[in-house]
Design a protein around this motif. Sequence first.
Motif, short mmCIF file in Angstrom:
data_model
loop_
_atom_site.label_atom_id
_atom_site.label_comp_id
_atom_site.label_asym_id
_atom_site.label_seq_id
_atom_site.Cartn_x
_atom_site.Cartn_y
_atom_site.Cartn_z
N ILE A 173 0.96 -1.44 -0.02
CA ILE A 173 0.17 0.14 0.04
C ILE A 173 1.05 1.22 -0.12
CG2 ILE A 173 -1.76 1.26 0.97
CD1 ILE A 173 -2.91 -1.56 2.33
N MET A 174 1.92 1.08 0.68
CA MET A 174 2.84 2.37 0.66
C MET A 174 3.45 2.48 -0.75
SD MET A 174 4.91 1.89 4.42
CE MET A 174 5.70 3.70 4.44
N ASP A 175 3.86 1.50 -1.47
CA ASP A 175 4.48 1.39 -2.77
C ASP A 175 3.42 2.16 -3.82
OD1 ASP A 175 6.66 0.23 -2.34
OD2 ASP A 175 6.09 -1.87 -2.68
N ALA A 176 2.01 1.62 -3.41
CA ALA A 176 0.88 2.44 -4.63
C ALA A 176 0.93 4.02 -4.03
CB ALA A 176 -0.31 1.78 -4.27
N CYS A 177 0.98 4.30 -2.90
CA CYS A 177 0.79 5.67 -2.63
C CYS A 177 1.95 6.50 -3.15
CB CYS A 177 0.58 5.90 -1.05
SG CYS A 177 -0.80 5.19 -0.25
N LEU A 178 3.14 5.99 -3.05
CA LEU A 178 4.36 6.56 -3.55
C LEU A 178 4.03 6.72 -5.00
CD1 LEU A 178 7.36 4.91 -1.86
CD2 LEU A 178 6.90 7.46 -1.94
N ALA A 179 3.48 5.60 -6.03
CA ALA A 179 3.30 5.84 -7.19
C ALA A 179 2.41 6.73 -7.73
CB ALA A 179 3.16 4.19 -8.02
N THR A 180 1.34 6.82 -6.74
CA THR A 180 0.26 7.82 -7.18
C THR A 180 0.28 9.03 -6.44
OG1 THR A 180 -0.98 6.82 -5.44
CG2 THR A 180 -1.44 5.90 -7.66
N GLY A 181 1.41 9.40 -5.53
CA GLY A 181 1.42 10.81 -5.12
C GLY A 181 0.34 11.04 -4.12
N VAL A 182 0.14 9.92 -3.15
CA VAL A 182 -0.99 10.20 -2.05
C VAL A 182 -0.30 9.97 -0.62
CG1 VAL A 182 -3.26 9.32 -1.30
CG2 VAL A 182 -2.75 9.57 -3.90
N ASP A 183 -0.76 10.75 0.36
CA ASP A 183 -0.32 10.48 1.64
C ASP A 183 -0.98 9.28 2.08
OD1 ASP A 183 1.14 12.72 1.81
OD2 ASP A 183 -0.72 13.91 2.80
N TYR A 184 -0.19 8.68 3.23
CA TYR A 184 -0.37 7.33 3.83
C TYR A 184 -0.66 7.41 5.14
CZ TYR A 184 0.80 2.54 5.06
OH TYR A 184 0.92 1.31 5.87
N LEU A 185 -1.53 6.48 5.85
CA LEU A 185 -1.54 6.25 7.24
C LEU A 185 -2.04 4.76 7.59
CD1 LEU A 185 -3.47 8.58 9.78
CD2 LEU A 185 -4.23 6.09 9.66
N ASP A 186 -1.44 4.38 8.59
CA ASP A 186 -1.85 3.07 8.97
C ASP A 186 -1.87 2.95 10.67
OD1 ASP A 186 0.80 2.33 10.06
OD2 ASP A 186 1.56 1.67 8.38
N THR A 187 -2.32 1.65 11.16
CA THR A 187 -2.41 1.57 12.36
C THR A 187 -1.57 0.50 13.02
OG1 THR A 187 -4.17 -0.06 12.42
CG2 THR A 187 -4.78 2.02 12.44
N ALA A 188 -0.63 -0.25 12.35
CA ALA A 188 0.13 -1.17 12.69
C ALA A 188 1.36 -1.32 11.98
CB ALA A 188 -0.64 -2.69 13.08
N ASN A 189 2.44 -1.94 12.26
CA ASN A 189 3.53 -1.62 11.32
C ASN A 189 3.91 -3.04 10.75
OD1 ASN A 189 4.58 -3.46 13.47
ND2 ASN A 189 6.42 -2.45 13.84
N TYR A 190 4.38 -3.00 9.84
CA TYR A 190 4.61 -4.20 8.74
C TYR A 190 5.29 -5.42 9.57
CZ TYR A 190 6.36 -7.07 5.01
OH TYR A 190 6.60 -8.16 4.29
N GLU A 191 4.93 -6.50 9.11
CA GLU A 191 5.42 -7.80 9.45
C GLU A 191 5.25 -8.65 8.24
OE1 GLU A 191 3.92 -10.90 12.17
OE2 GLU A 191 2.64 -9.39 12.95
#
Length: 398
Positions: free
Chosen positions: A87-105
Motif C-alpha cells: 500500500i505504501m508502494d501504491a501511495c508513492l506511485a500515485t502521489g498520495v499520503d499514507y496512514l496505518d495503525t500497525a507496523n509491517y511484518e
Amino acid sequence: MSKVLIIGAGGVGGVVAHKCAQATAITAITLASRTESKCRAIAEQIEFPVATAQVNADNVPELIELIEREKPTLVINVALPYQDLTIMDACLATGVDYLDTANYEPLDTAKFEYSWQWAYQERFKEKGLMALLGSGFDPGVTNVYTALAAKNYLDEVHEIDIIDANAGNHGQPFATNFNPEINIREVTAPCRHWENGQWVETAPLATKQSFDFPDGIGPMNIYRMYHEEMESLVKHIPTIKKAQFWMTFSDNYLKHLEVLQNVGMTRIDEVEFNGQKIVPLQFLKAVLPDPGSLGPLTKGRTCIGVIARGIKDGKRKQVYIYNICDHEACYREVKSQAISYTTGVPAVVGAIMMLTDKWRGEGVFNMEQFDPEPFLEKLGSMGLPTVVVDGGEWAELT
C-alpha cells in the motif's frame, strides 16, 4: 475537498468508516476490501454516502488502479500488517499520503518492527508525501500519551510502562478481540523490553504481576510482552532508559492458547493435509469466532494507558495517562466492541490531523514526533477522552 480511501473492512475498518462520516474535515469516503460485500454491509449502516470497491491489497497494480480512479487525498490502511509495504508502494506511485495503525511484518516470520517502513523515509520525502505510522491506540495513542508526558509533565522521561487491559467478557469459550492470526502471532512471539540502551529478550508471557486498574476495574494480572511502539519511542525520546509493555490475559485465554500451541495449531509454516498445503494458524483463524461477531456479546470496559516516570524540577516524578472505553457504548454507536473502537477512532483523528495540516511533514513519521495536544483534544471529542493522574507514588513495575 478531502477524500479518504479506507482499505480494510474488518472490525477496525467499520469503525473508521463510521467515524470518518462524522468528521467535518472529510468530505468523501471510499471503503475497499478484497471482499466488497463486507464494504457494502458497513456502508449500509452509515447515513453518510460511502462508496465501495474491491481490491487485493497484496497487488500493487490493483492498488494503483484503485487510487488513480478514486483520487483520494489520503489512504487509510486498516488491512493486514503484511500489506503495509504494497500500500505504501501504491501511495508513492500515485502521489498520495499514507496512514496505518500497525507496523509491517512478513507473512512467513512472526517479527514486527519499523525497519521496513522507516526505509521509505527518503522516498516519501522526495515525493513531498507524508506517511503516518501506527495511528491506532497501542501503537498510536500510547505514543501520544508519552509525548504529552514529555511536553507537559516531565523534564526527562526515564521509564515508561504501557499497560493495556481488556476488562470485558464476550462469553465465548475462546475468541480473540481482533484478527486471530495477528493476535496469536503477537502474543506467542518472544518478549522484548528496553533497558539501559538495549533490548532484553525473555520468554513470551514469562513475567507476570497484578495491577490495580482505575475507575472501579480493580486488580488484574498483566503480562509483559513486546509491542512495536516501544521501538519508535526509545528512538525519538532518547532519555528513556526503560520501556515495557503489559497486557491482561484471562486464565481461560492462556489455557486455550497453551493447548493450541502444544498441538501445533499456532504454527505459521505450511503443513500438508489431504494433498494440500495449509498454515495451521490460518486454519485456526477460519474456525474461531469472527471478532466482528463479538460486538453485541461483549460487556465491560478497556483501560489503556502509560505510566511515565522521570525528573521534574530536579525531583523524581511520575504521571499516569489513560483512557477507559465501554464495550456496550461502542456497539450502540458504531456496531463494534471497544477493541476495534479504540483502534479505529485514533486512525480517523490521525487522518484529521494530516488533512487539516495540524500534523504535517515530508517523509515517514511516528505519532510521538508531533504536538500531542491537538490530537488528544480531537480524540476526546470523538469518543476517547484522556485522564491524567499527575503525581502519585513512584510505583515501578519490575
